[in-house]
Each structure stands twice: as C-alpha cells, then as structure tokens.
Motif scaffolding. Structure first.
Motif, PDB file in Angstrom:
ATOM      1  N   ILE A 198      27.293   2.266 -12.298  1.00 41.55           N
ATOM      2  CA  ILE A 198      27.216   0.837 -11.987  1.00 41.55           C
ATOM      3  C   ILE A 198      27.919   0.593 -10.651  1.00 41.55           C
ATOM      4  CG2 ILE A 198      28.020  -1.470 -12.649  1.00 41.55           C
ATOM      5  CD1 ILE A 198      27.646  -0.710 -15.543  1.00 41.55           C
ATOM      6  N   PHE A 199      27.227  -0.115  -9.777  1.00 39.51           N
ATOM      7  CA  PHE A 199      27.806  -0.506  -8.491  1.00 39.51           C
ATOM      8  C   PHE A 199      28.217  -1.979  -8.563  1.00 39.51           C
ATOM      9  CE2 PHE A 199      25.148   3.102  -7.452  1.00 39.51           C
ATOM     10  CZ  PHE A 199      25.925   3.805  -6.533  1.00 39.51           C
ATOM     11  N   ALA A 200      29.330  -2.296  -7.929  1.00 38.39           N
ATOM     12  CA  ALA A 200      29.828  -3.666  -7.919  1.00 38.39           C
ATOM     13  C   ALA A 200      30.514  -3.947  -6.583  1.00 38.39           C
ATOM     14  CB  ALA A 200      30.798  -3.906  -9.067  1.00 38.39           C
ATOM     15  N   LEU A 201      30.673  -5.229  -6.296  1.00 39.82           N
ATOM     16  CA  LEU A 201      31.353  -5.644  -5.064  1.00 39.82           C
ATOM     17  C   LEU A 201      32.388  -6.697  -5.421  1.00 39.82           C
ATOM     18  CD1 LEU A 201      31.499  -5.349  -1.981  1.00 39.82           C
ATOM     19  CD2 LEU A 201      29.809  -7.195  -1.808  1.00 39.82           C
ATOM     20  N   GLY A 202      33.630  -6.427  -5.063  1.00 36.54           N
ATOM     21  CA  GLY A 202      34.709  -7.345  -5.368  1.00 36.54           C
ATOM     22  C   GLY A 202      35.127  -8.167  -4.170  1.00 36.54           C
ATOM     23  N   PHE A 203      35.516  -9.409  -4.437  1.00 37.81           N
ATOM     24  CA  PHE A 203      36.026 -10.315  -3.414  1.00 37.81           C
ATOM     25  C   PHE A 203      37.385 -10.835  -3.886  1.00 37.81           C
ATOM     26  CE2 PHE A 203      31.444 -10.521  -3.624  1.00 37.81           C
ATOM     27  CZ  PHE A 203      31.033 -10.398  -2.302  1.00 37.81           C
ATOM     28  N   GLY A 204      38.380 -10.801  -3.024  1.00 36.67           N
ATOM     29  CA  GLY A 204      39.691 -11.289  -3.410  1.00 36.67           C
ATOM     30  C   GLY A 204      40.398 -11.943  -2.244  1.00 36.67           C
ATOM     31  N   ARG A 206      44.222 -14.342  -0.997  1.00 34.30           N
ATOM     32  CA  ARG A 206      45.536 -14.936  -1.279  1.00 34.30           C
ATOM     33  C   ARG A 206      45.809 -16.046  -0.282  1.00 34.30           C
ATOM     34  NH1 ARG A 206      51.417 -12.744   0.537  1.00 34.30           N
ATOM     35  NH2 ARG A 206      50.405 -13.176   2.518  1.00 34.30           N
ATOM     36  N   VAL A 207      46.297 -17.165  -0.779  1.00 38.47           N
ATOM     37  CA  VAL A 207      46.776 -18.253   0.070  1.00 38.47           C
ATOM     38  C   VAL A 207      48.245 -18.463  -0.250  1.00 38.47           C
ATOM     39  CG1 VAL A 207      46.576 -20.685   0.674  1.00 38.47           C
ATOM     40  CG2 VAL A 207      44.516 -19.355   0.175  1.00 38.47           C
ATOM     41  N   LYS A 208      49.089 -18.330   0.729  1.00 37.13           N
ATOM     42  CA  LYS A 208      50.531 -18.451   0.515  1.00 37.13           C
ATOM     43  C   LYS A 208      50.917 -19.918   0.448  1.00 37.13           C
ATOM     44  CE  LYS A 208      54.789 -16.258   2.164  1.00 37.13           C
ATOM     45  NZ  LYS A 208      55.384 -15.421   3.234  1.00 37.13           N
ATOM     46  N   LEU A 209      51.575 -20.293  -0.648  1.00 39.39           N
ATOM     47  CA  LEU A 209      51.983 -21.682  -0.842  1.00 39.39           C
ATOM     48  C   LEU A 209      53.436 -21.923  -0.445  1.00 39.39           C
ATOM     49  CD1 LEU A 209      50.357 -22.321  -4.341  1.00 39.39           C
ATOM     50  CD2 LEU A 209      49.372 -22.724  -2.072  1.00 39.39           C
ATOM     51  N   GLY A 210      54.214 -20.882  -0.413  1.00 41.94           N
ATOM     52  CA  GLY A 210      55.631 -20.976  -0.060  1.00 41.94           C
ATOM     53  C   GLY A 210      56.158 -19.601   0.263  1.00 41.94           C
ATOM     54  N   LYS A 211      57.451 -19.508   0.486  1.00 42.70           N
ATOM     55  CA  LYS A 211      58.044 -18.233   0.872  1.00 42.70           C
ATOM     56  C   LYS A 211      57.858 -17.184  -0.212  1.00 42.70           C
ATOM     57  CE  LYS A 211      62.335 -16.211   2.620  1.00 42.70           C
ATOM     58  NZ  LYS A 211      63.761 -16.457   2.956  1.00 42.70           N
ATOM     59  N   ARG A 212      57.887 -17.572  -1.473  1.00 45.69           N
ATOM     60  CA  ARG A 212      57.799 -16.609  -2.569  1.00 45.69           C
ATOM     61  C   ARG A 212      56.666 -16.892  -3.555  1.00 45.69           C
ATOM     62  NH1 ARG A 212      62.221 -13.341  -2.658  1.00 45.69           N
ATOM     63  NH2 ARG A 212      64.050 -13.987  -1.464  1.00 45.69           N
ATOM     64  N   VAL A 213      55.773 -17.807  -3.217  1.00 44.59           N
ATOM     65  CA  VAL A 213      54.702 -18.188  -4.139  1.00 44.59           C
ATOM     66  C   VAL A 213      53.362 -18.151  -3.411  1.00 44.59           C
ATOM     67  CG1 VAL A 213      53.797 -19.980  -5.666  1.00 44.59           C
ATOM     68  CG2 VAL A 213      56.270 -19.664  -5.442  1.00 44.59           C
ATOM     69  N   SER A 214      52.339 -17.611  -4.086  1.00 42.99           N
ATOM     70  CA  SER A 214      50.994 -17.602  -3.505  1.00 42.99           C
ATOM     71  C   SER A 214      49.964 -17.855  -4.596  1.00 42.99           C
ATOM     72  CB  SER A 214      50.704 -16.273  -2.809  1.00 42.99           C
ATOM     73  OG  SER A 214      50.609 -15.223  -3.750  1.00 42.99           O
ATOM     74  N   LEU A 215      48.798 -18.344  -4.180  1.00 41.91           N
ATOM     75  CA  LEU A 215      47.654 -18.570  -5.064  1.00 41.91           C
ATOM     76  C   LEU A 215      46.605 -17.504  -4.773  1.00 41.91           C
ATOM     77  CD1 LEU A 215      46.135 -20.350  -7.139  1.00 41.91           C
ATOM     78  CD2 LEU A 215      45.259 -21.659  -5.188  1.00 41.91           C
ATOM     79  N   ASN A 216      46.160 -16.788  -5.818  1.00 41.47           N
ATOM     80  CA  ASN A 216      45.202 -15.703  -5.664  1.00 41.47           C
ATOM     81  C   ASN A 216      43.897 -16.020  -6.383  1.00 41.47           C
ATOM     82  OD1 ASN A 216      47.450 -14.533  -4.546  1.00 41.47           O
ATOM     83  ND2 ASN A 216      47.497 -12.761  -5.890  1.00 41.47           N
ATOM     84  N   ALA A 217      42.811 -15.412  -5.903  1.00 41.87           N
ATOM     85  CA  ALA A 217      41.513 -15.515  -6.572  1.00 41.87           C
ATOM     86  C   ALA A 217      40.790 -14.184  -6.424  1.00 41.87           C
ATOM     87  CB  ALA A 217      40.675 -16.647  -5.982  1.00 41.87           C
ATOM     88  N   GLU A 218      39.969 -13.864  -7.435  1.00 43.01           N
ATOM     89  CA  GLU A 218      39.296 -12.557  -7.445  1.00 43.01           C
ATOM     90  C   GLU A 218      37.972 -12.671  -8.205  1.00 43.01           C
ATOM     91  OE1 GLU A 218      41.395  -8.534  -8.435  1.00 43.01           O
ATOM     92  OE2 GLU A 218      40.574  -9.358 -10.310  1.00 43.01           O
ATOM     93  N   TYR A 219      36.924 -12.036  -7.664  1.00 43.02           N
ATOM     94  CA  TYR A 219      35.602 -12.068  -8.294  1.00 43.02           C
ATOM     95  C   TYR A 219      34.907 -10.731  -8.050  1.00 43.02           C
ATOM     96  CZ  TYR A 219      30.710 -13.449  -9.119  1.00 43.02           C
ATOM     97  OH  TYR A 219      29.429 -13.529  -9.580  1.00 43.02           O
ATOM     98  N   TYR A 220      34.291 -10.188  -9.104  1.00 38.07           N
ATOM     99  CA  TYR A 220      33.529  -8.943  -8.991  1.00 38.07           C
ATOM    100  C   TYR A 220      32.087  -9.196  -9.418  1.00 38.07           C
ATOM    101  CZ  TYR A 220      37.435  -5.821  -8.018  1.00 38.07           C
ATOM    102  OH  TYR A 220      38.495  -5.177  -7.418  1.00 38.07           O
TER     103      TYR A 220
END
Length: 286
Positions: A198-204, A206-220
């Motif tokens: 099976i072949f797949a393609l992932g997309f991911g 990160r958006v940094k919200l602060g010095k120690r916090v970030s928002l991530n997203a991921e899709y395959y």
C-alpha cells in the motif's frame, strides 16, 4: 584640452573606486558560514506519525502513547475512556543523525522496531538548502493469537514493513510543514483481494502558538485500500506542550493505533462523524 582629459580621468577613477567600494561592502555582508536549521518540530512525532526530528547522540527517550475509545460511544463508555490502546517505546540516538527505537502496543500485541536517518539537513547561510530529508524504516510483528482456529500464521506471516521519506521545511520560527511518501508491505493479508503493498502520502504541519506550545495537524492519504476492512484516511490534530525534558502531546484522531503499519492503512473511524479518539504522547529524555 589637458584639463578636460584630466577631469574625465578623475571622474572615471572615482566611479571605479565607488564600484569597488560597493563590491567590497556586498562581499563583507554576504554570509560566510552555513548553519543547520533546528527544532523544525518540538518532538519526534507530529501526532501519530514521525516528524523529521531525531534524538541527539546518546540521548535515550522513553515514550508513553495512549489512545482512548471513540468519544461518540457516549456516557455509558464515558465517551471512550473505558477503552484504551497503549504503546511503550524507547528511542536512542546512536548519532545525531541516526535514531533507533523499539516499542510494544497493546493493540494486537504488536512489537515494532525502527531506524530513522537524517539524510539532508535544511541549511541557511553561504551554502543554504531549502529542505530537510530523513529516511525511516520499521518492522512489526503481530503476536496476538489468531481468532480463526483454522489459521495459525507463521512467524514470517506475522511481519509487516514500512518505509518512509520525511521531507520537511521550517518556513519561519512559527511554521513548519512536512511531506511523507510512505510504502507499507504485509507478508500476509486477510483476503486474497487485499493488497500486500500500500502506498500513501502524509501531510503534516506545526504552527507555534507560544514559546513552548504549538498546534499540529497530520493527514495520510492511502492510494490503495484493503478489501477486508472499510477504511478511512488517518486524520489527527494535536497540541504540543514542552516542559523541560518532557514533550506532552494532546491528540484528537480517528485512529486508535500508533504505528505506521496500522494507522495509515487500517483506520476505520470517520473523524467528522464523531469517531474521534482522545489520546496523548508523553516523552522523557535522559
């Protein structure tokens, strides 16, 4: 006539000196060093899948990953909290560019091992390079006993393999993106109609919200599908919180599994239909 010639000569010399001064300034301001871009992501995972990040030389990381049941099961199962899948893992930096890991998941009692090698680093300066590239390879073995009394898989038939190319770029201190071409191979399948490969393609990202916090997203996106399961593509959102030697990730995903062979090709939940699994990754680096 002589005065005119001397005047033109003086002007020519002045222009030449000015141009040379300009070239000298530009040369002085041109970068003479090359620096590798670091901290493209906070941890070694974007959400379920691997990020471009490695463990540093001789660093040992202990990771606990947990996924609860589906939140749309309602109050009877306490919105999925009565069910869970857990994975323990150790990851070690053999060098700054090579990481090895071993893990065990409660789901199907799977053991997995992997190697991740940083092939190319993103660089700025005199010899800049726009992206970072890593190679990832893993092998898994399913040790759960077969529910079919007529089928007793051999050691080889329990094995599966994953190969990935991780391609990432840190666009700014606040934004990083990753593209992950993926190949999954199973030595055995449930139905003859199921593909072994099976072949797949992932997309991911990160958006940094602060010095120690970030928002991530991921899709395959899987280009091939199993016939024995009604599968969907894996989607996950997460928040990374860095606290000293810990990286704590809170994750919402339609996948209950945490290894590539499973969540990329065997996810059955519809994220927007409420088939969401609350989960977390906790890591401690020694």
């Amino acid at each position: 006539m002589i005065k005119k010639f001397l005047g033109l000569l003086f002007v020519g010399l002045s222009l030449q000196l000015s141009a040379q001064d300009l070239f000298d300034v530009l040369e002085d301001e041109a970068p003479k060093t090359t620096e590798a871009v670091t901290a493209t992501f906070k941890g070694t995972r974007i959400a379920n899948g691997h990020s471009i990040e490695n463990r540093k030389n001789k660093e040992l990381e202990f990771i606990i990953s947990h996924r609860f049941g589906r939140v749309n099961t309602g109050f009877y199962d306490l919105f999925g909290l009565d069910q869970s899948n857990i994975r323990f893992a150790l990851e070690y930096g053999i060098t700054d560019d090579l990481t090895a890991g071993l893990g065990r998941s409660s789901f199907e009692k799977i053991y997995d091992g992997f190697l991740k090698y940083k092939l190319v680093k993103q660089k700025t300066g005199a010899k800049s390079f726009p992206i970072a590239i890593s190679l990832f390879g893993s092998a898994t073995i399913k040790t759960q006993e077969s529910f079919d009394p007529n089928f007793d898989p051999s050691f080889s038939e329990r094995l599966a393999y994953v190969g990935q190319v991780l391609i990432a770029r840190k666009f700014s201190p606040s934004l990083s993106l990753q593209l992950t071409p993926t190949f999954v191979h199973r030595n055995s399948v449930v139905l003859d109609a199921d593909p072994h490969d099976i072949f797949a393609l992932g997309f991911g990202g990160r958006v940094k919200l602060g010095k120690r916090v970030s928002l991530n997203a991921e899709y395959y996106y899987a280009f091939d599908e199993l016939e024995s399961l009604t599968t969907t593509n894996s989607l996950a959102f997460g928040v990374d919180i860095e606290t000293g030697g810990h990286v704590f990730q809170i994750i919402l995903s339609n996948s209950i599994t945490m290894i590539e062979k499973s969540f990329i090709t065997e996810t059955t939940g519809n994220f927007f239909g409420g088939d969401i699994h609350l989960g977390f990754n906790i890591s401690r680096t020694f």
